[in-house]
Write a protein that holds these residues in place. Structure first.
Motif, short mmCIF file in Angstrom:
data_model
loop_
_atom_site.label_atom_id
_atom_site.label_comp_id
_atom_site.label_asym_id
_atom_site.label_seq_id
_atom_site.Cartn_x
_atom_site.Cartn_y
_atom_site.Cartn_z
N ALA A 7 0.85 -1.20 0.00
CA ALA A 7 0.00 0.00 0.00
C ALA A 7 0.88 1.25 0.00
CB ALA A 7 -0.92 -0.02 1.22
N LEU A 8 1.91 1.20 0.81
CA LEU A 8 2.82 2.35 0.90
C LEU A 8 3.43 2.64 -0.47
CD1 LEU A 8 4.70 4.13 3.12
CD2 LEU A 8 6.38 2.58 2.16
N LEU A 9 3.96 1.58 -1.11
CA LEU A 9 4.64 1.77 -2.40
C LEU A 9 3.67 2.21 -3.49
CD1 LEU A 9 7.12 -1.20 -2.20
CD2 LEU A 9 7.70 1.23 -2.25
N ALA A 21 12.18 6.12 -1.58
CA ALA A 21 11.17 5.07 -1.45
C ALA A 21 11.68 3.98 -0.51
CB ALA A 21 10.84 4.48 -2.81
N LYS A 22 12.96 3.63 -0.68
CA LYS A 22 13.55 2.62 0.20
C LYS A 22 13.54 3.09 1.64
CE LYS A 22 16.75 0.39 -2.95
NZ LYS A 22 18.07 0.65 -3.53
N GLY A 23 13.84 4.38 1.82
CA GLY A 23 13.86 4.96 3.17
C GLY A 23 12.50 4.82 3.84
N ALA A 61 8.82 -10.63 -0.13
CA ALA A 61 7.65 -9.94 -0.68
C ALA A 61 7.87 -8.43 -0.69
CB ALA A 61 6.41 -10.30 0.14
N ILE A 62 8.49 -7.93 0.37
CA ILE A 62 8.73 -6.48 0.42
C ILE A 62 9.73 -6.07 -0.66
CG2 ILE A 62 9.70 -4.62 1.83
CD1 ILE A 62 8.46 -5.98 4.27
N GLN A 63 10.75 -6.90 -0.82
CA GLN A 63 11.75 -6.61 -1.86
C GLN A 63 11.09 -6.64 -3.25
OE1 GLN A 63 14.95 -5.55 -1.41
NE2 GLN A 63 14.85 -5.15 -3.61
N ASP A 64 10.22 -7.63 -3.46
CA ASP A 64 9.51 -7.72 -4.75
C ASP A 64 8.69 -6.47 -5.00
OD1 ASP A 64 10.62 -10.16 -5.14
OD2 ASP A 64 8.79 -11.34 -4.70
N ALA A 65 8.04 -6.01 -3.94
CA ALA A 65 7.22 -4.80 -4.07
C ALA A 65 8.09 -3.61 -4.46
CB ALA A 65 6.49 -4.53 -2.75
N LEU A 66 9.27 -3.57 -3.86
CA LEU A 66 10.18 -2.47 -4.14
C LEU A 66 10.68 -2.55 -5.59
CD1 LEU A 66 11.54 -0.05 -2.73
CD2 LEU A 66 13.50 -1.56 -2.30
N ASP A 67 11.02 -3.78 -6.04
CA ASP A 67 11.47 -3.96 -7.44
C ASP A 67 10.37 -3.53 -8.39
OD1 ASP A 67 13.83 -4.92 -6.51
OD2 ASP A 67 13.40 -7.04 -6.91
N ALA A 68 9.12 -3.91 -8.04
CA ALA A 68 7.99 -3.55 -8.91
C ALA A 68 7.86 -2.03 -8.98
CB ALA A 68 6.71 -4.16 -8.37
N PHE A 69 8.07 -1.36 -7.85
CA PHE A 69 8.00 0.10 -7.82
C PHE A 69 9.08 0.70 -8.75
CE2 PHE A 69 9.60 4.11 -6.02
CZ PHE A 69 8.46 4.89 -6.14
N ALA A 77 9.42 6.43 -17.03
CA ALA A 77 10.44 7.33 -17.59
C ALA A 77 10.85 6.89 -18.98
CB ALA A 77 11.65 7.36 -16.66
N GLY A 78 10.30 5.76 -19.45
CA GLY A 78 10.60 5.29 -20.80
C GLY A 78 11.92 4.57 -20.93
N HIS A 79 12.46 4.06 -19.83
CA HIS A 79 13.73 3.35 -19.89
C HIS A 79 13.53 1.89 -19.53
CE1 HIS A 79 15.88 7.07 -20.34
NE2 HIS A 79 15.20 7.57 -19.34
N GLY A 80 14.59 1.11 -19.66
CA GLY A 80 14.56 -0.29 -19.30
C GLY A 80 14.36 -0.44 -17.80
N PRO A 81 14.34 -1.65 -17.29
CA PRO A 81 14.06 -1.88 -15.88
C PRO A 81 15.18 -1.39 -14.96
CG PRO A 81 14.66 -3.92 -16.99
CD PRO A 81 14.57 -2.87 -18.04
N ALA A 82 14.78 -0.85 -13.82
CA ALA A 82 15.68 -0.54 -12.72
C ALA A 82 16.89 0.29 -13.11
CB ALA A 82 16.14 -1.84 -12.04
N LEU A 83 16.69 1.26 -14.01
CA LEU A 83 17.77 2.17 -14.35
C LEU A 83 17.56 3.43 -13.54
CD1 LEU A 83 20.18 2.48 -16.32
CD2 LEU A 83 18.60 3.61 -17.87
#
Ligand code: PHE
Length: 340
Positions: A7-9, A21-23, A61-69, A77-83
């Motif tokens: 919910a937070l993310l 976001a990580k903070g 699960a929390i890490q997955d949520a963060l990766d999804a964010f 932003a129109g870029h590839g993943p996690a850039l």
């Protein structure tokens, strides 16, 4: 916690920095983990294993949520993943041509335009090439073991045959003349060695750059005109002056000065308030040197010069201590980096 984290993310502004976001997520976790650990402690030992597994699943699960964010943010932003475009760029060091090498390259290029080619010779040289062939008398002080580095283990060597570290590039004059018939026009860059201690103006190993022109009918006019033209091409508009000098292998001999590179000729500490800096030694090749190389000194004449590229780099950049060029200190050297 898992639901709260999602919910937070989901509720975060997608433009928010990933770090922030990580903070937020960590703050949430810290607030809840205390509770969870308390709950864990109150469990019966046999239930704790299952609770531990559940706890780890939660972390994943929390890490997955963060990766999804992060992925959502990147996609927006129109870029590839996690850039993460907010990450500071890594400092890159592009490397630089050493200032002494740069001087050598420039000098060779100028003389190439003037019709010279590049010749090389050995650093471990025979005493004959280094001294006798160049008309040094057998009692010349430069031949002393206190000034010249002779290689070890040659006690039985005949005169002239012992091997030393060349003290100048002039022996390559003779080697070149033995190998190529005139007309000869060469420049000879290379390292030379002297039994000196390092100080602000001396190094026991340093670069020299020799020049040699031999043909029929070459005169001192060719020497002056060529070296003055070199000085103009290398230093820009400058006056030159020639002062009489002495070398065993040239006669007559002259040193060439250019207007001080630091003050332009008005006088400063670098030029000891003379307005001039010494650039090279030169002269007409001594007939004995031509004969030592097997040439007819009645038919051929020539001129030669020798200069110290580190000295020239020192003057060009106003570097007070020659050791700076040999310390390999990147903080010094990177100042000479040029965008490539
Ligand atoms: N070999 C001389 C030196 O080391 C320089 C030089 C070269 C002078 C050629 C005259 C001609 O100082």
């Amino acid at each position: 916690l898992e639901q709260d984290a999602r919910a937070l993310l989901d509720g975060l502004d997608p433009a928010m920095r990933l770090d922030d976001a990580k903070g937020r997520l960590n703050a949430l976790k810290d607030a809840r983990v205390g509770e969870l650990q308390g709950a864990l402690r109150s469990l019966a030992p046999e239930d704790r294993r299952d609770a531990g597994v559940a706890f780890n699943r939660l972390k994943t699960a929390i890490q997955d949520a963060l990766d999804a964010f992060a992925a959502r943010q990147a996609a927006a932003a129109g870029h590839g993943p996690a850039l993460d475009l907010t990450m500071p760029a890594r400092h890159t060091w592009r490397g630089a041509v050493h200032p002494v090498t740069a001087v050598i390259d420039e000098i060779c290029a100028i003389f190439r335009e003037l019709g010279f080619t590049v010749a090389l010779g050995p650093e471990a040289e025979s005493e004959w090439y280094n001294f006798q062939s160049l008309n040094f008398p057998s009692d010349h002080p430069a031949m002393d073991v206190h000034d010249t580095l002779y290689l070890a283990g040659q006690d039985g060597a005949a005169p002239g045959e012992s091997v030393l570290l060349r003290t100048h590039t002039s022996p390559v004059q003779v080697r070149t003349l033995q190998r190529y018939a005139p007309p000869v026009r060469v420049v000879i860059p290379g390292m030379v060695y002297r039994r000196d201690f390092f100080d602000a103006s001396h190094a026991p190993a340093f670069a020299q750059l020799e020049g040699l022109a031999v043909d029929e009918g070459i005169s001192f006019v060719d020497l002056k005109a060529t070296l003055a033209e070199f000085a103009r091409r290398f230093f820009g508009k400058t006056k030159t002056r020639f002062r009489p000098s002495f070398f065993p292998f040239t006669e007559p001999s002259a040193e060439m000065d250019v207007q001080c590179q630091v003050c332009g000729g008005s006088g400063c500490a670098t030029c000891k308030h003379t307005g001039w800096s010494e650039i090279l030694g030169s002269g007409m090749v001594h007939p004995a040197v031509l004969e030592a190389a097997g040439l007819d000194s009645e038919r051929y004449t020539g001129w030669a010069f020798g200069m110290g590229p580190a000295r020239i780099a020192q003057q060009r950049h106003g570097v007070p201590d020659i050791r700076s060029f040999y310390d390999s200190d990147v903080r010094f050297l990177e100042q000479f980096a040029v965008p490539s």
